[in-house]
Design an enzyme around this catalytic site. Structure first.
Site, PDB file in Angstrom:
ATOM      1  N   TYR A 257       0.778  -1.242   0.000  1.00 46.67           N
ATOM      2  CA  TYR A 257       0.000   0.000   0.000  1.00 46.67           C
ATOM      3  C   TYR A 257       0.813   1.299   0.000  1.00 46.67           C
ATOM      4  O   TYR A 257       0.233   2.375  -0.140  1.00 46.67           O
ATOM      5  CB  TYR A 257      -1.005  -0.009   1.165  1.00 46.67           C
ATOM      6  CG  TYR A 257      -2.072  -1.071   0.962  1.00 46.67           C
ATOM      7  CD1 TYR A 257      -3.156  -0.829   0.141  1.00 46.67           C
ATOM      8  CD2 TYR A 257      -1.949  -2.324   1.536  1.00 46.67           C
ATOM      9  CE1 TYR A 257      -4.114  -1.802  -0.077  1.00 46.67           C
ATOM     10  CE2 TYR A 257      -2.902  -3.309   1.324  1.00 46.67           C
ATOM     11  CZ  TYR A 257      -3.982  -3.039   0.515  1.00 46.67           C
ATOM     12  OH  TYR A 257      -4.924  -4.006   0.288  1.00 46.67           O
TER      13      TYR A 257
ATOM     14  N   PHE B  98      -9.526  -3.410  11.931  1.00 46.61           N
ATOM     15  CA  PHE B  98     -10.611  -3.564  10.954  1.00 46.61           C
ATOM     16  C   PHE B  98     -10.050  -4.055   9.654  1.00 46.61           C
ATOM     17  O   PHE B  98     -10.611  -4.071   8.652  1.00 46.61           O
ATOM     18  CB  PHE B  98     -11.383  -2.226  10.774  1.00 46.61           C
ATOM     19  CG  PHE B  98     -10.508  -1.008  10.772  1.00 46.61           C
ATOM     20  CD1 PHE B  98      -9.883  -0.598   9.598  1.00 46.61           C
ATOM     21  CD2 PHE B  98     -10.287  -0.290  11.940  1.00 46.61           C
ATOM     22  CE1 PHE B  98      -9.061   0.512   9.595  1.00 46.61           C
ATOM     23  CE2 PHE B  98      -9.451   0.830  11.948  1.00 46.61           C
ATOM     24  CZ  PHE B  98      -8.849   1.232  10.776  1.00 46.61           C
TER      25      PHE B  98
HETATM   26  C1  LIG Z   1      -3.217  -7.877  -2.691  1.00 44.92           C
HETATM   27  C2  LIG Z   1      -4.186  -8.008  -3.855  1.00 44.92           C
HETATM   28  C3  LIG Z   1      -5.485  -7.299  -3.512  1.00 44.92           C
HETATM   29  C4  LIG Z   1      -3.527  -7.403  -5.080  1.00 44.92           C
HETATM   30  O1  LIG Z   1      -4.449  -7.344  -6.155  1.00 44.92           O
HETATM   31  P1  LIG Z   1      -3.987  -7.235  -7.692  1.00 44.92           P
HETATM   32  O2  LIG Z   1      -5.205  -6.901  -8.468  1.00 44.92           O
HETATM   33  O3  LIG Z   1      -3.210  -8.443  -8.043  1.00 44.92           O
HETATM   34  O4  LIG Z   1      -3.001  -5.995  -7.642  1.00 44.92           O
HETATM   35  P2  LIG Z   1      -2.605  -5.064  -8.878  1.00 44.92           P
HETATM   36  O5  LIG Z   1      -2.455  -5.914 -10.115  1.00 44.92           O
HETATM   37  O6  LIG Z   1      -3.516  -3.905  -8.995  1.00 44.92           O
HETATM   38  O7  LIG Z   1      -1.195  -4.575  -8.421  1.00 44.92           O
HETATM   39  C5  LIG Z   1      -0.975  -3.291  -7.973  1.00 44.92           C
HETATM   40  C6  LIG Z   1       0.454  -3.155  -7.553  1.00 44.92           C
HETATM   41  O8  LIG Z   1       0.643  -3.796  -6.294  1.00 44.92           O
HETATM   42  C7  LIG Z   1       1.638  -4.804  -6.401  1.00 44.92           C
HETATM   43  N1  LIG Z   1       1.179  -5.908  -5.549  1.00 44.92           N
HETATM   44  C8  LIG Z   1      -0.027  -6.434  -5.556  1.00 44.92           C
HETATM   45  N2  LIG Z   1      -0.098  -7.413  -4.653  1.00 44.92           N
HETATM   46  C9  LIG Z   1       1.104  -7.484  -4.069  1.00 44.92           C
HETATM   47  C10 LIG Z   1       1.649  -8.299  -3.051  1.00 44.92           C
HETATM   48  N3  LIG Z   1       0.929  -9.264  -2.474  1.00 44.92           N
HETATM   49  N4  LIG Z   1       2.912  -8.074  -2.679  1.00 44.92           N
HETATM   50  C11 LIG Z   1       3.655  -7.121  -3.271  1.00 44.92           C
HETATM   51  N5  LIG Z   1       3.180  -6.306  -4.248  1.00 44.92           N
HETATM   52  C12 LIG Z   1       1.915  -6.495  -4.638  1.00 44.92           C
HETATM   53  C13 LIG Z   1       1.695  -5.152  -7.865  1.00 44.92           C
HETATM   54  O9  LIG Z   1       2.936  -5.703  -8.209  1.00 44.92           O
HETATM   55  C14 LIG Z   1       1.448  -3.809  -8.514  1.00 44.92           C
HETATM   56  O10 LIG Z   1       2.628  -3.033  -8.465  1.00 44.92           O
HETATM   57  P3  LIG Z   1       2.902  -1.820  -9.500  1.00 44.92           P
HETATM   58  O11 LIG Z   1       1.770  -0.850  -9.329  1.00 44.92           O
HETATM   59  O12 LIG Z   1       4.191  -1.281  -9.017  1.00 44.92           O
HETATM   60  O13 LIG Z   1       2.925  -2.465 -10.843  1.00 44.92           O
HETATM   61  C15 LIG Z   1      -4.500  -9.490  -4.165  1.00 44.92           C
HETATM   62  O14 LIG Z   1      -3.314 -10.165  -4.447  1.00 44.92           O
HETATM   63  C16 LIG Z   1      -5.173 -10.198  -3.003  1.00 44.92           C
HETATM   64  O15 LIG Z   1      -6.388 -10.212  -2.950  1.00 44.92           O
HETATM   65  N6  LIG Z   1      -4.366 -10.777  -2.109  1.00 44.92           N
HETATM   66  C17 LIG Z   1      -4.857 -11.551  -0.993  1.00 44.92           C
HETATM   67  C18 LIG Z   1      -5.733 -10.783  -0.053  1.00 44.92           C
HETATM   68  C19 LIG Z   1      -5.060  -9.558   0.473  1.00 44.92           C
HETATM   69  O16 LIG Z   1      -3.887  -9.565   0.799  1.00 44.92           O
HETATM   70  N7  LIG Z   1      -5.834  -8.476   0.541  1.00 44.92           N
HETATM   71  C20 LIG Z   1      -5.381  -7.243   1.073  1.00 44.92           C
HETATM   72  C21 LIG Z   1      -5.884  -7.140   2.464  1.00 44.92           C
HETATM   73  S1  LIG Z   1      -5.370  -5.655   3.223  1.00 44.92           S
END
Ligand SMILES: CC(C)(COP(=O)(O)OP(=O)(O)OC[C@H]1O[C@@H](n2cnc3c(N)ncnc32)[C@H](O)[C@@H]1OP(=O)(O)O)[C@@H](O)C(=O)NCCC(=O)NCCS
Length: 404
Positions: free
Chosen positions: A123, A404
């Site tokens: 984030y 949360f």
């Molecule tokens: C985390 C999550 C929401 C990412 O969704 P996504 O649609 O794959 O993410 P995006 O394709 O939009 O990626 C956005 C950016 O974040 C990075 N990113 C996404 N997930 C990441 C992770 N787990 N670790 C490191 N970087 C991550 C991507 O590489 C990308 O980087 P860039 O903008 O520099 O290219 C998804 O993997 C997920 O649902 N994970 C499990 C649940 C979770 O962790 N939810 C968050 C709870 S707070």
């Protein structure tokens, strides 16, 4: 083609919360879950990502009121339930959800957003920064003695956790109003997010609530569970402290003494305490509690000018900050901070920093000097880091007791 929309029905909400449920190993959220959830959540605050087959991602936000240094509360989006199904990962869906959500938070005039991220690498790119560490402890019974000279006061009594809100809320509020990062709790929040288990959590260990009274006045409370399991040779019991609050140092010591003295228990376990929690200092053998630093709350300054002007400062001084904010460009540029008023300026900047790093110092959890030592911020004028720290100094470190 993927579209980002806000949820319009309970069914949408269940589908949009399904990705995070999937990662938690839970089944798709049910209507019963949604009914309880909606007691504290506005349906349009859940964004969903939709492709031609249905909903494949979601991101929600609670409407919170958070204490900032000085004691004011600021409208804050409490980001929650963020997930994208593994079938659709790394196609920019999270980015699109964050875009829609932060634009919505800005339109709602909420100067702050806050969250407890699953992973710390995600984030920062959206402007969130770690606002404070938290501390996990495991205090074994054999090492639970306090140092000499610490006495216990008052009488603890057990009350029904589900009916305890009226008794314990004033204690919580006394702590909340002086602690940056803590959030106001409505009756529904108390009932459905603190005292009762969520509908999707089937925990056979009920919550207990002990209230410490001194001269008949409630001064502290502890919400906890007793977890018992069969060990190798006998049944073993652990006290899991969910929330312990007290209005005075005496009451803090006495409430923890109550928890540490519960017979049969082998240990008291507490997660996400403030990083400088006094119980560590009370213990005769603090290292045996193995205090572990973990991430606490993360925040994002959605409106830098409002957020900076609503917190207090420990002295009158002028400071010029040059803020980088690629994701929310309305914050980018030079800001003049003087006596709590924040205005745009063309004056020479004294410190240059990213909005995510400003989030780290905003509640007082980190200092400018710490960030400067880590090479995260640039001091453009000699002495500016020291002056910034004396301005932003807070007496009470940030902490958030609501995960949360
Ligand atoms: C985390 C999550 C929401 C990412 O969704 P996504 O649609 O794959 O993410 P995006 O394709 O939009 O990626 C956005 C950016 O974040 C990075 N990113 C996404 N997930 C990441 C992770 N787990 N670790 C490191 N970087 C991550 C991507 O590489 C990308 O980087 P860039 O903008 O520099 O290219 C998804 O993997 C997920 O649902 N994970 C499990 C649940 C979770 O962790 N939810 C968050 C709870 S707070």
């Amino acid at each position: 083609m993927i579209e980002i929309r806000t949820c319009g029905t309970v069914d949408d909400l269940c589908d949009a919360a399904n990705p995070i449920a999937h990662y938690l190993g839970h089944p798709r959220p049910t209507e019963a879950w949604a009914t309880t959830w909606l007691r504290n959540f506005d349906l349009p605050r859940m964004h969903m990502a939709v492709d031609r087959r249905g909903i494949i991602g979601g991101a929600g936000a609670f409407s919170l009121e958070m204490t900032v240094p000085g004691g004011r509360t600021l409208a804050t989006a409490g980001v929650t339930n963020v997930g994208v199904l593994p079938t659709h990962r790394r196609r920019g869906i999270l980015r699109a959800l964050m875009r829609a959500q932060l634009d919505d938070v800005h339109a709602r005039d909420e100067p702050l957003a806050a969250m407890w991220p699953s992973e710390e690498t995600i984030y920062g790119r959206y402007g969130y920064g770690l606002a404070s560490f938290a501390m996990n402890l495991r205090i074994a019974k054999v090492y639970s003695a306090f140092r000499s000279g610490v006495d216990s006061y008052g009488d603890a009594r057990l009350v029904d956790a589900e009916d305890s809100a009226d008794l314990i809320q004033p204690i919580y509020d006394a702590v909340r109003t002086v602690t940056p990062g803590m959030c106001a709790r409505s009756t529904e929040w108390w009932r459905h997010r603190v005292l009762r288990d969520p509908v999707d959590v089937e925990d056979p260990h009920p919550k207990a609530c002990a209230v410490l009274e001194v001269d008949g006045e409630p001064k502290a409370y502890a919400l906890y569970r007793l977890r018992s399991s069969m060990g190798e040779i006998e049944r073993e019991l652990e006290v899991q402290a969910q929330e312990v609050m007290a209005v005075t140092p005496d009451a803090t010591a006495s409430m923890w003494r109550y928890l540490l003295d519960i017979d049969w228990a082998k240990a008291v376990v507490a997660r996400f305490l403030p990083p400088a929690h006094p119980v560590v200092l009370l213990l005769a053998r603090p290292r045996q509690a193995r205090p572990a630093l973990v991430d606490g709350l993360w925040i994002r300054l959605v409106d830098v000018a409002t957020a900076l002007s609503r917190r207090s400062y420990s002295r009158d001084d002028v400071l010029i900050l040059d803020v980088r904010d690629d994701f929310c460009p309305w914050n980018a540029g030079r800001w003049r901070l003087e006596a709590g008023s924040v205005t745009r300026t063309t004056a020479t900047a004294e410190i240059a920093l990213d909005v995510a790093d400003l989030a780290m110092v905003y509640l007082g959890g980190f200092t400018f000097r710490e960030l400067w030592h880590a090479n995260l911020i640039q001091e453009l004028r000699g002495g500016a880091v020291e002056r910034a720290d004396s301005l932003f100094r807070t007496d009470v470190g940030p902490w958030c007791s609501d995960n949360f």
